[in-house]
Design a protein around this motif. Structure first.
Motif, PDB file in Angstrom:
ATOM      1  N   SER A 501       0.826  -1.210   0.000  1.00  0.00           N
ATOM      2  CA  SER A 501       0.000   0.000   0.000  1.00  0.00           C
ATOM      3  C   SER A 501       0.859   1.259   0.000  1.00  0.00           C
ATOM      4  O   SER A 501       0.375   2.344  -0.315  1.00  0.00           O
ATOM      5  N   SER A 504       0.662   3.830  -2.835  1.00  0.00           N
ATOM      6  CA  SER A 504      -0.332   4.892  -3.032  1.00  0.00           C
ATOM      7  C   SER A 504       0.339   6.262  -3.035  1.00  0.00           C
ATOM      8  O   SER A 504      -0.236   7.243  -3.486  1.00  0.00           O
ATOM      9  N   ASN A 522      -6.411  -4.319  -4.437  1.00  0.00           N
ATOM     10  CA  ASN A 522      -6.973  -3.431  -3.424  1.00  0.00           C
ATOM     11  C   ASN A 522      -7.660  -2.245  -4.119  1.00  0.00           C
ATOM     12  O   ASN A 522      -7.005  -1.404  -4.721  1.00  0.00           O
ATOM     13  N   SER A 524      -9.193   0.396  -3.059  1.00  0.00           N
ATOM     14  CA  SER A 524      -8.980   1.792  -2.666  1.00  0.00           C
ATOM     15  C   SER A 524      -7.607   2.254  -3.167  1.00  0.00           C
ATOM     16  O   SER A 524      -7.416   3.412  -3.539  1.00  0.00           O
ATOM     17  N   LEU A 525      -6.664   1.297  -3.250  1.00  0.00           N
ATOM     18  CA  LEU A 525      -5.356   1.627  -3.816  1.00  0.00           C
ATOM     19  C   LEU A 525      -5.496   1.964  -5.302  1.00  0.00           C
ATOM     20  O   LEU A 525      -4.948   2.959  -5.796  1.00  0.00           O
ATOM     21  N   ASN A 528      -6.802   5.297  -5.714  1.00  0.00           N
ATOM     22  CA  ASN A 528      -5.763   6.322  -5.531  1.00  0.00           C
ATOM     23  C   ASN A 528      -4.870   6.440  -6.761  1.00  0.00           C
ATOM     24  O   ASN A 528      -4.552   7.533  -7.213  1.00  0.00           O
TER      25      ASN A 528
HETATM   26  C1  LIG Z   1      -5.702  -0.954   0.546  1.00  0.00           C
HETATM   27  O1  LIG Z   1      -4.955   0.202   0.276  1.00  0.00           O
HETATM   28  C2  LIG Z   1      -5.106   1.251   1.225  1.00  0.00           C
HETATM   29  C3  LIG Z   1      -4.286   2.422   0.771  1.00  0.00           C
HETATM   30  O2  LIG Z   1      -4.739   2.901  -0.426  1.00  0.00           O
HETATM   31  C4  LIG Z   1      -4.675   0.780   2.591  1.00  0.00           C
HETATM   32  O3  LIG Z   1      -4.879   1.789   3.537  1.00  0.00           O
HETATM   33  C5  LIG Z   1      -5.413  -0.482   2.967  1.00  0.00           C
HETATM   34  O4  LIG Z   1      -4.888  -0.997   4.174  1.00  0.00           O
HETATM   35  C6  LIG Z   1      -5.276  -1.519   1.883  1.00  0.00           C
HETATM   36  N1  LIG Z   1      -6.089  -2.694   2.208  1.00  0.00           N
HETATM   37  C7  LIG Z   1      -5.607  -3.926   2.227  1.00  0.00           C
HETATM   38  C8  LIG Z   1      -6.589  -5.028   2.541  1.00  0.00           C
HETATM   39  O5  LIG Z   1      -4.424  -4.168   2.004  1.00  0.00           O
END
Ligand SMILES: *[C@@H]1O[C@H](CO)[C@@H](O)[C@H](O)[C@H]1NC(C)=O
Ligand SMILES: *[C@@H]1O[C@H](CO)[C@@H](O)[C@H](O)[C@H]1NC(C)=O
Ligand SMILES: *[C@@H]1O[C@H](CO)[C@@H](O)[C@H](O)[C@H]1NC(C)=O
Ligand SMILES: *[C@@H]1O[C@H](CO)[C@@H](O)[C@H](O)[C@H]1NC(C)=O
Ligand SMILES: *[C@@H]1O[C@H](CO)[C@@H](O)[C@H](O)[C@H]1NC(C)=O
Ligand SMILES: *[C@@H]1O[C@H](CO)[C@@H](O)[C@H](O)[C@H]1NC(C)=O
Ligand SMILES: *[C@@H]1O[C@H](CO)[C@@H](O)[C@H](O)[C@H]1NC(C)=O
Length: 633
Positions: A501, A504, A522, A524-525, A528
């Protein structure tokens, strides 16, 4: 067709299966292109304004004596790829009658020495001459005696074994001379002060010697590649050489640089039959030192040790290609007897680009690395180099024990681009590249390499491109810091199943994730990253179609997945093309995207069944409790 032709007075191209020259051409024509036809004979042309005539790629074997007589303005004539080795008598008379010519191309005509000599008579204005691909064997001083104004000559791809003294010397304007692809064996006494470009590539040249004098030679580009050179060429003392091509020779085959230098000095004396008092003189080095050369290609030679004393005087040298030699180490061992003296501070003050690919290098001494004060690009692909840990007390000053020797990259402060692909590196210590200015780093194909935490510390703010492919890394081996300028990342062909992560932080524009163990990404990554990401490669993974939030984001952001047509994902235990999946996701992932549907009938039956079981159970428990209570009482 003809009326149209008549209206074109400036230039005309007729490439249309012609067997002869059309009559009724416009008298005012200045350029006539008749190349790629089947014209066999050329008779008198009445085009008094014609300046350029292209008859290349025909079957011309007869030019009548007076063919060119009326072409008073003709300056450029292209006769390449014809059969002008025939009818020498008539053809040569025709060619001799045009002394105004500035450019003549008679390449690919199977011409021998005699024919060429005849065709080149009465050519006092000739500036450019091409004779590529004929059958010349010997150049004599009479060849160019009536074309002494020549500036550029190409006689490449002939059978020349011999060049008589005085052949080119009288051509005072000669700048470009191409003799590549002939059978020349040595250049004993190079004397062409005027020539700027000399191409001797692909001959069998064993040595190149210039007698030392105090004249200025204008030579800038010398190509001696693909020959049989055993030594460096002995260049003119005062020269302007900037580009020296020596690749694919046998330079360096002598055991040591000292042996080579003494051999080449002996050769110099023998070839030029200098008397004994020249013996002390180191010809190669004294001339070499004045050379303003910026580029040397020494790839594919036989060096087993680095010719430090020969190359270090080249203070203008910017690019050195030393790839594909047999160096195992580069040691800094200037001897007291060296021409510079052992106290001489050796530096490569201009070297920016240094290619050492495929040498078998194990060791590079720290002193040597320190002499590369301007180095920006270092290619060490396919060697056995191990980067040192900065804390390593052994450092790279260790002798050449392959088990312990390592290379201290932090000595090269200016280093921007480093290629360490396929070096058998097993471990990357913390701060390995600290203090350099790395912008791009290639660590691909170092099988099973582990990156310790902090391996990239010190360069994480400058790295723009990082290649970590084909390492067989798992996600645990991959430890990446926050890299605020990283735009390119290649982690393909590993066993990675999640993206760190920390990425990001990076404004990634291109990421290659092919052939890994990803099941999902991921989201949310990805969200980003999508701000900067423009190309992504994802094929060869085990994506679960139905764990698809990241895919939805990709789809929404219109990101370019370059290999989308090769990518697959798994749904219901089967691989399906990701493209098909994206067209209609609900078909494949019913149970994940909607709550299970149960009919009312089924619901009533289940409800009834559950209540019956419950009733029975309650009655049973009551009964047991009642019994227990009676015991207790
Ligand atoms: C996914 O990425 C975000 C950062 O963008 C991070 O905060 C989060 O922990 C990550 N989730 C996993 C399951 O790795
Ligand atoms: C002559 O024509 C050939 C083939 O069309 C071409 O490759 C060559 O460059 C021309 N020669 C000159 C001097 O322009
Ligand atoms: C040389 O060319 C000129 C015209 O350019 C011509 O008058 C003369 O006859 C030619 N000489 C020979 C030997 O053909
Ligand atoms: C010299 O000639 C060879 C063969 O034609 C060619 O490949 C090479 O590029 C030329 N060298 C230079 C420096 O132009
Ligand atoms: C290097 O290590 C190998 C085994 O790890 C050993 O056999 C070899 O002798 C060592 N070489 C030197 C020069 O110490
Ligand atoms: C990533 O590295 C692999 C070699 O393992 C190469 O084939 C691929 O082209 C690289 N990806 C990109 C985008 O250059
Ligand atoms: C990659 O690593 C796995 C175990 O992690 C091993 O079985 C496999 O042979 C390795 N492949 C290569 C090419 O090194």
């Amino acid at each position: 067709k003809l009326p149209q032709i008549l209206t074109l007075s400036n230039g005309l191209s007729l490439n249309d299966n012609l067997y002869s020259i059309p009559v009724d051409l416009d008298m005012r024509l200045r350029r006539l292109d008749l190349s790629n036809n089947f014209i066999r004979q050329l008779h008198t042309l009445g085009l008094p304004y014609l300046e350029q005539l292209d008859l290349s790629c025909n079957q011309l074997d007869l030019i009548s004596e007076k063919a060119f007589e009326k072409l008073a303005q003709l300056e450029e004539l292209n006769l390449s790829r014809n059969a002008l080795n025939n009818n020498l008598g008539s053809n040569s008379k025709a060619l001799q009658s045009i002394s105004r010519l500035r450019s003549l191309d008679i390449s690919m005509n199977s011409l021998n020495d005699e024919a060429v000599e005849l065709y080149l008579r009465n050519k006092s204005s000739l500036d450019q001459l091409k004779m590529t691909g004929n059958s010349l064997t010997r150049l004599t001083h009479s060849l160019f005696k009536e074309s002494t104004g020549l500036r550029a000559i190409s006689i490449d791809d002939n059978l020349i074994t011999d060049i008589e003294q005085g052949t080119f010397e009288p051509l005072g304007r000669l700048e470009t001379l191409n003799l590549a692809k002939n059978n020349l064996v040595y250049i004993c006494d190079f004397k062409l002060h005027q020539v700027k470009y000399l191409n001797l590539s692909r001959n069998s040249v064993e040595f190149f010697v210039t007698r030392e004098d105090n004249k200025l030679y204008r030579l800038e580009i010398l190509d001696l590649s693909f020959n049989k050179l055993l030594y460096f060429p002995i260049v003119p003392k005062i020269n302007r050489l900037r580009y020296l091509y020596l690749q694919n020779n046998m330079v360096g085959a002598y055991n040591s640089e000292t042996t080579m230098i003494s051999q080449v000095n002996t050769l110099y004396e023998e070839v030029l039959s200098e008397d004994g008092n020249a013996v002390e003189k180191n010809n190669i080095h004294s001339n070499w030192r004045m050379m303003p050369v910026v580029y040397i290609d020494l790839s594919y030679n036989h060096f087993r040790s680095f010719p430090l004393e020969t190359l270090s005087p080249l203070s203008s040298l910017e690019t050195l290609d030393f790839s594909h030699n047999c160096l195992q180490n580069i040691i800094f061992n200037i001897t007291k007897d060296s021409p510079f003296g052992y106290h001489h501070q050796i530096l490569f003050p201009s070297l920016k680009y240094f290619d050492l690919q495929s040498n078998g290098l194990v060791h590079i001494s720290s002193l040597f690395l320190e002499s590369l004060t301007q180095l920006e690009t270092l290619n060490l692909q396919e060697n056995f180099v191990k980067p040192c840990a900065p804390t390593d007390p052994l450092g790279s000053s260790q002798p050449t024990n392959p088990n312990t020797s390592c290379v201290a990259f932090w000595k090269i402060r200016t280093l921007k681009h480093l290629n360490l692909k396929q070096n058998g590196i097993k471990i990357l210590h913390p701060k390995t590249f600290a203090r350099t200015s790395l912008v791009s780093l290639n660590l691909a194909r170092n099988s099973d390499m582990t990156m310790q935490a902090g391996a990239l510390q010190g360069v994480q703010r400058s790295l723009r491109s990082l290649i970590l492919s084909e390492i067989n890394m798992t996600s645990c081996d991959l430890s990446l810091p926050c890299m605020p300028v990283l735009t390119q990342l290649n982690i393909s062909n590993n066993q990675i199943d999640f993206i760190p992560s920390s990425l990001s932080c990076a404004p990634l524009r291109e990421i290659d994730l092919r052939n890994n163990n990803f099941v999902s990404l991921n989201h949310s990554l990805i969200n980003n990253l999508s701000e900067h990401l423009s190309v992504m490669y994802i094929g060869g993974n085990y994506f679960n179609c139905c764990d698809n939030e990241w895919l939805t984001i990709l789809n929404k952001m219109k990101m370019k997945v370059a290999d989308i047509s090769h990518a697959e994902c798994i749904a219901n235990g089967k691989y399906i093309a990701m493209i098909d999946y994206l067209k209609n996701p609900s078909v494949y992932c019913v149970f994940h995207t909607q709550t299970p549907e149960v009919s009312t009938g089924q619901a009533i039956i289940i409800l009834l069944f559950v209540s019956v079981i419950l009733t029975v159970l309650i009655m049973f428990i009551r009964k047991v409790c009642w019994h227990q209570r009676s015991f207790l009482v």
